[in-house]
Design a protein around this motif. Structure first.
Motif, PDB file in Angstrom:
ATOM      1  N   ASP A 110      18.559  -7.333  -1.471  1.00  0.00           N
ATOM      2  CA  ASP A 110      17.149  -7.397  -1.073  1.00  0.00           C
ATOM      3  C   ASP A 110      16.329  -8.353  -1.931  1.00  0.00           C
ATOM      4  N   MET A 111      16.974  -9.350  -2.505  1.00  0.00           N
ATOM      5  CA  MET A 111      16.264 -10.289  -3.348  1.00  0.00           C
ATOM      6  C   MET A 111      15.240 -11.072  -2.535  1.00  0.00           C
ATOM      7  N   ILE A 112      14.084 -11.320  -3.130  1.00  0.00           N
ATOM      8  CA  ILE A 112      13.025 -12.116  -2.523  1.00  0.00           C
ATOM      9  C   ILE A 112      13.025 -13.476  -3.225  1.00  0.00           C
ATOM     10  N   ILE A 113      12.943 -14.559  -2.465  1.00  0.00           N
ATOM     11  CA  ILE A 113      12.869 -15.894  -3.049  1.00  0.00           C
ATOM     12  C   ILE A 113      11.499 -16.469  -2.702  1.00  0.00           C
ATOM     13  N   SER A 114      10.651 -16.583  -3.721  1.00  0.00           N
ATOM     14  CA  SER A 114       9.286 -17.039  -3.522  1.00  0.00           C
ATOM     15  C   SER A 114       9.062 -18.332  -4.296  1.00  0.00           C
ATOM     16  N   GLY A 115       8.907 -19.431  -3.570  1.00  0.00           N
ATOM     17  CA  GLY A 115       8.718 -20.723  -4.223  1.00  0.00           C
ATOM     18  C   GLY A 115       9.884 -21.108  -5.106  1.00  0.00           C
ATOM     19  N   GLY A 116      11.085 -20.660  -4.739  1.00  0.00           N
ATOM     20  CA  GLY A 116      12.277 -20.969  -5.520  1.00  0.00           C
ATOM     21  C   GLY A 116      12.549 -19.998  -6.653  1.00  0.00           C
ATOM     22  N   GLU A 117      11.638 -19.056  -6.905  1.00  0.00           N
ATOM     23  CA  GLU A 117      11.828 -18.047  -7.945  1.00  0.00           C
ATOM     24  C   GLU A 117      12.436 -16.787  -7.335  1.00  0.00           C
ATOM     25  N   ASN A 118      13.434 -16.214  -8.005  1.00  0.00           N
ATOM     26  CA  ASN A 118      14.068 -14.986  -7.539  1.00  0.00           C
ATOM     27  C   ASN A 118      13.272 -13.775  -7.995  1.00  0.00           C
ATOM     28  N   ILE A 119      13.012 -12.876  -7.054  1.00  0.00           N
ATOM     29  CA  ILE A 119      12.315 -11.625  -7.357  1.00  0.00           C
ATOM     30  C   ILE A 119      13.195 -10.474  -6.891  1.00  0.00           C
ATOM     31  N   TYR A 120      13.586  -9.612  -7.825  1.00  0.00           N
ATOM     32  CA  TYR A 120      14.362  -8.441  -7.449  1.00  0.00           C
ATOM     33  C   TYR A 120      13.417  -7.257  -7.317  1.00  0.00           C
ATOM     34  N   PRO A 121      13.332  -6.675  -6.105  1.00  0.00           N
ATOM     35  CA  PRO A 121      12.360  -5.602  -5.860  1.00  0.00           C
ATOM     36  C   PRO A 121      12.455  -4.449  -6.840  1.00  0.00           C
ATOM     37  N   ALA A 122      13.666  -4.071  -7.259  1.00  0.00           N
ATOM     38  CA  ALA A 122      13.813  -2.911  -8.141  1.00  0.00           C
ATOM     39  C   ALA A 122      13.017  -3.072  -9.420  1.00  0.00           C
ATOM     40  N   GLU A 123      12.972  -4.284  -9.937  1.00  0.00           N
ATOM     41  CA  GLU A 123      12.236  -4.543 -11.175  1.00  0.00           C
ATOM     42  C   GLU A 123      10.753  -4.254 -11.002  1.00  0.00           C
ATOM     43  N   VAL A 124      10.194  -4.662  -9.849  1.00  0.00           N
ATOM     44  CA  VAL A 124       8.780  -4.450  -9.566  1.00  0.00           C
ATOM     45  C   VAL A 124       8.521  -2.988  -9.189  1.00  0.00           C
ATOM     46  N   GLU A 125       9.422  -2.423  -8.403  1.00  0.00           N
ATOM     47  CA  GLU A 125       9.273  -1.041  -7.953  1.00  0.00           C
ATOM     48  C   GLU A 125       9.259  -0.058  -9.121  1.00  0.00           C
ATOM     49  N   ASN A 126      10.108  -0.322 -10.114  1.00  0.00           N
ATOM     50  CA  ASN A 126      10.163   0.583 -11.265  1.00  0.00           C
ATOM     51  C   ASN A 126       8.824   0.698 -11.968  1.00  0.00           C
ATOM     52  N   LEU A 127       8.124  -0.420 -12.094  1.00  0.00           N
ATOM     53  CA  LEU A 127       6.834  -0.413 -12.776  1.00  0.00           C
ATOM     54  C   LEU A 127       5.729   0.171 -11.897  1.00  0.00           C
ATOM     55  N   ILE A 128       5.764  -0.132 -10.596  1.00  0.00           N
ATOM     56  CA  ILE A 128       4.759   0.435  -9.695  1.00  0.00           C
ATOM     57  C   ILE A 128       4.892   1.954  -9.633  1.00  0.00           C
ATOM     58  N   SER A 129       6.107   2.453  -9.725  1.00  0.00           N
ATOM     59  CA  SER A 129       6.341   3.905  -9.668  1.00  0.00           C
ATOM     60  C   SER A 129       5.658   4.643 -10.815  1.00  0.00           C
ATOM     61  N   ASP A 130       5.396   3.923 -11.912  1.00  0.00           N
ATOM     62  CA  ASP A 130       4.730   4.542 -13.060  1.00  0.00           C
ATOM     63  C   ASP A 130       3.229   4.696 -12.859  1.00  0.00           C
ATOM     64  N   LEU A 131       2.698   4.065 -11.823  1.00  0.00           N
ATOM     65  CA  LEU A 131       1.255   4.103 -11.583  1.00  0.00           C
ATOM     66  C   LEU A 131       0.835   5.470 -11.065  1.00  0.00           C
ATOM     67  N   ASP A 132      -0.166   6.039 -11.673  1.00  0.00           N
ATOM     68  CA  ASP A 132      -0.640   7.370 -11.289  1.00  0.00           C
ATOM     69  C   ASP A 132      -1.046   7.393  -9.815  1.00  0.00           C
ATOM     70  N   GLY A 133      -0.508   8.341  -9.092  1.00  0.00           N
ATOM     71  CA  GLY A 133      -0.843   8.501  -7.689  1.00  0.00           C
ATOM     72  C   GLY A 133       0.216   7.981  -6.737  1.00  0.00           C
ATOM     73  N   VAL A 134       1.095   7.090  -7.198  1.00  0.00           N
ATOM     74  CA  VAL A 134       2.145   6.529  -6.339  1.00  0.00           C
ATOM     75  C   VAL A 134       3.305   7.518  -6.243  1.00  0.00           C
ATOM     76  N   THR A 135       3.660   7.883  -5.014  1.00  0.00           N
ATOM     77  CA  THR A 135       4.767   8.823  -4.801  1.00  0.00           C
ATOM     78  C   THR A 135       6.017   8.149  -4.245  1.00  0.00           C
ATOM     79  N   GLY A 136       5.884   6.943  -3.762  1.00  0.00           N
ATOM     80  CA  GLY A 136       7.026   6.193  -3.245  1.00  0.00           C
ATOM     81  C   GLY A 136       6.652   4.733  -3.117  1.00  0.00           C
ATOM     82  N   VAL A 137       7.625   3.834  -3.299  1.00  0.00           N
ATOM     83  CA  VAL A 137       7.323   2.406  -3.228  1.00  0.00           C
ATOM     84  C   VAL A 137       8.546   1.635  -2.758  1.00  0.00           C
TER      85      VAL A 137
END
Length: 509
Positions: free
Chosen positions: A407-434
Motif C-alpha cells: 500500500d505504498m504511496i508515491i507522492s512526487g517521487g517520495e515513498n510514503i508508507y501508510p503504517a508510519e503515518v497511521e501509527n502517529l495518527i492513532s495516538d491522537l486523542d479521539g481517533v478510534t481508527g485510521v
C-alpha cells in the motif's frame, strides 16, 4: 589494486581523463583530476578523524560536490556512506543516525538546527559543517580540507563489502536501512550504461536529490563511470533547469513525473532550446499521457522504469521506442537483472497472470542493516528478492504493475508508507481508527489522505491531524485531507479494505 569498489573510480578517471569536466556547480568547473584530488583530501580528513573500514559516515545536505566527495572518500577507506533525506523531520533524522551507528556526520549549515536537536539522542563522534566555519566558530569542512596535508592508508575493499546504507520508509513505522554493496552500485551503473546508452560525451543535469538512490545509482554513478559531465543543482527550480539545459547543452535528465510536468508547465518551456536532450529517464510512477504528449511535441521521449531502494534501485526499463506500444508497462528487466512473477505459494505463474514481482541480480541488496529477520523475510528460499508488489509479464516479457501489496504511496517521487503515518495518527486523542490511502493528484501523482473514525463527542479534522504530525514526519507525508467516516470497511479478519476506500474517495477527490 586492493580497492575493487567505488573508491577506485576517481583515481582511474584522473588517469584516463584528467582534464575532462567532471562537475559543474555554481558556475565552477571541476575536472576529473581536481575531483579525484578532492576525494583524496576527503578520505585523508576522515582517516585522521579516526574513520576506518566499516565505520558509517552520514551526510545531511543538498546536491553538491561535497556530497560526492564524501561518498567516494568513504569508499576509499572502506567506510559506509549514509545519505540522509533532507526532507525528514528531526525525529526521523535522529533515527537514521542512531540506527546506522554513524561515527561521523557532515551537514550543510541550513540543517544545523536539526543536528543540534538530535545531539542528545545520538552517539556521533565527529560533526562537521560544510563551509569554512560553523555558527559556533568551529572549523568547517572546507577549512579542514585546505589544512589537510598527509594522506590516508589504503583499504582492501571487495565488491561484496557495504558501500552505503540507504534508509527506506518502514512498513511497520520505522525506516529500515538497506545495505548496498560496492557491487550493487557498480552493477546498477552498468545496467544504466547498457540500457540507457550512457556515453562519455553526455552532460547530465542533476536536479533530483542525490540522497535518493535513483538519482545516485542511476544518474551520478553511471556518468562518472563513463567519464561524462554532471551539472549539479542544489535543488530543483523549473525555470533555472530550463535555462541550464539550453546553456550547457544538457543531454541527460532524470526525474519523476512531477518534475517533467513542472518543466512543461513553465512559461519558458515553449521558447527554450531542448534539442540537446537525448535521454529522459523517469521513475516513481507512470508518465501521464498529457506529459508524454507535451514532450513528444518537442521531439522528446522517455525511458521509464521500475525499482526500489533494495534493487539499487533499477529493476526494469521501458525504452523510448516502446513508450506508446507498451504504454502502461514499466518495461523489460535491466540487462544484468532478472524478474519473475510468483503466486502466494511461491510457484511461478504463466504470462499474463498477476502475482508478486520477484527480482534477482547483482544489483539486489544483501539485506537490511542489523535486521536479520526482516532481511530473511525479504528473500525467497532460492534467493530472489520479494518486492511486495503485484504485477504480470505480458506475452513479450514486459512488466506491468497491478497493485502494491504494501500500500505504498508515491507522492512526487517520495515513498510514503501508510503504517508510519497511521501509527502517529492513532495516538491522537479521539481517533478510534485510521487508514491512510493514496489519492490521485494531477501535480504530485498521488497525495496521502487519512480516513478516520472518531469517538463520539470528539472533533478531528485536517488541521488537527496535520498539527499533531508536524515536526514528527516529513511534510510530504502529512495527509492533504482528513475525512471522518462512521466506520472503516474491514475484511473478516479485521483488516481495513483500503481498495474500497481508494475507490470511494478517488471519485470524490
Amino acid at each position: 589494486m586492493h580497492n575493487h569498489g567505488l573508491g577506485a573510480w576517481p583515481s582511474k578517471r584522473r588517469l584516463k581523463t584528467p582534464d575532462k569536466s567532471a562537475l559543474v556547480f555554481d558556475g565552477d568547473v571541476l575536472t576529473y583530476r581536481q575531483f579525484a584530488d578532492a576525494v583524496d583530501s576527503m578520505s585523508a580528513l576522515l582517516w585522521h578523524r579516526g574513520i576506518r573500514k566499516g565505520d558509517r559516515v552520514a551526510y545531511l545536505g543538498e546536491n553538491s560536490p561535497e556530497f560526492l566527495e564524501v561518498l567516494f572518500g568513504c569508499a576509499q577507506l572502506g567506510a559506509v556512506f549514509v545519505p540522509i533525506n533532507t526532507r525528514l523531520a528531526t525525529p526521523e533524522i535522529a533515527h537514521v543516525l542512531h540506527d546506522s551507528g554513524a561515527r561521523a556526520l557532515i551537514h550543510d549549515p541550513e540543517f544545523a538546527g536539526e543536528v543540534e536537536a538530535t545531539a542528545d539522542r545520538m552517539r556521533v563522534a565527529h560533526i562537521i559543517q560544510t563551509g569554512d566555519r560553523s555558527s559556533d566558530g568551529a572549523r568547517g569542512l572546507a577549512l579542514a580540507l585546505r589544512e589537510m596535508r598527509s594522506g590516508h592508508a589504503d583499504a582492501v575493499v571487495a565488491l561484496d563489502d557495504p558501500a552505503a546504507i540507504v534508509y527506506t520508509s518502514g512498513t511497520t513505522g520505522k525506516a529500515k536501512g538497506a545495505v548496498l554493496t560496492h557491487g550493487n552500485l557498480t552493477w546498477v551503473a552498468l545496467n544504466c550504461i547498457v540500457d540507457y546508452d550512457v556515453v562519455s560525451t553526455d552532460v547530465a543535469l542533476m536536479i533530483s536529490p542525490l540522497f535518493h538512490v535513483a538519482s545516485l545509482g542511476m544518474g551520478a554513478l553511471p556518468v562518472i563511470l563513463k567519464g561524462g559531465t554532471m551539472v549539479l543543482e542544489r535543488r530543483f527550480e523549473p525555470g533555472r533547469a530550463l535555462e541550464l539545459i539550453e546553456r550547457h547543452g544538457i543531454t541527460m535528465l532524470s526525474g519523476v513525473p512531477t518534475t517533467y510536468q513542472m518543466l512543461a508547465d513553465h512559461p519558458d518551456w515553449a521558447t527554450t532550446d531542448v534539442s540537446s536532450l537525448t535521454k529522459l529517464t523517469c521513475g516513481g510512477s507512470a508518465v501521464p499521457t498529457r506529459i508524454l504528449n507535451a514532450y513528444e511535441e518537442r521531439g522528446l521521449s522517455f525511458t521509464q522504469g521500475y525499482g526500489m531502494t533494495e534493487t539499487s534501485p533499477g529493476a526494469t526499463s521501458l525504452s523510448p521506442t516502446m513508450t506508446r506500444a507498451k504504454q502502461g508497462s514499466v518495461g523489460l528487466p535491466h540487462f544484468f537483472t532478472e524478474v519473475r512473477i510468483a503466486d502466494e505459494h511461491g510457484d511461478m505463474v504463466p504470462r499474463g497472470t498477476v502475482g508478486e514481482i520477484q527480482i534477482a541480480g547483482p544489483n539486489v541488496f544483501p539485506g537490511y542493516h542489523e535486521l536479520p529477520e526482516a532481511s530473511a523475510a525479504a528473500f525467497t528460499a532460492d534467493g530472489w528478492f520479494r518486492s511486495g508488489d503485484l504485477g504480470y509479464l505480458d506475452a513479450d516479457g514486459y512488466l506491468f504493475i497491478s497493485d502494491r501489496l504494501k500500500d505504498m504511496i508515491i507522492s512526487g517521487g517520495e515513498n510514503i508508507y501508510p503504517a508510519e503515518v497511521e501509527n502517529l495518527i492513532s495516538d491522537l486523542d479521539g481517533v478510534t481508527g485510521v487508514a491512510v490511502i493514496g489519492i490521485p493528484d494531477e501535480q504530485w501523482g498521488e497525495v496521502p489522505w487519512a480516513i478516520v473514525t472518531v469517538r463520539d463527542g470528539m472533533t478531528v479534522d485536517t488541521e488537527t491531524v496535520r498539527a499533531h504530525l508536524e515536526g514528527a514526519l516529513a511534510r510530504y507525508k502529512l495527509p492533504k485531507r482528513v475525512v471522518v467516516v462512521d466506520e472503516l470497511p474491514r475484511t473478516a479478519s479485521g483488516k481495513v479494505r483500503k481498495a474500497d476506500l481508494r475507490a470511494r474517495f478517488t471519485s470524490a477527490a
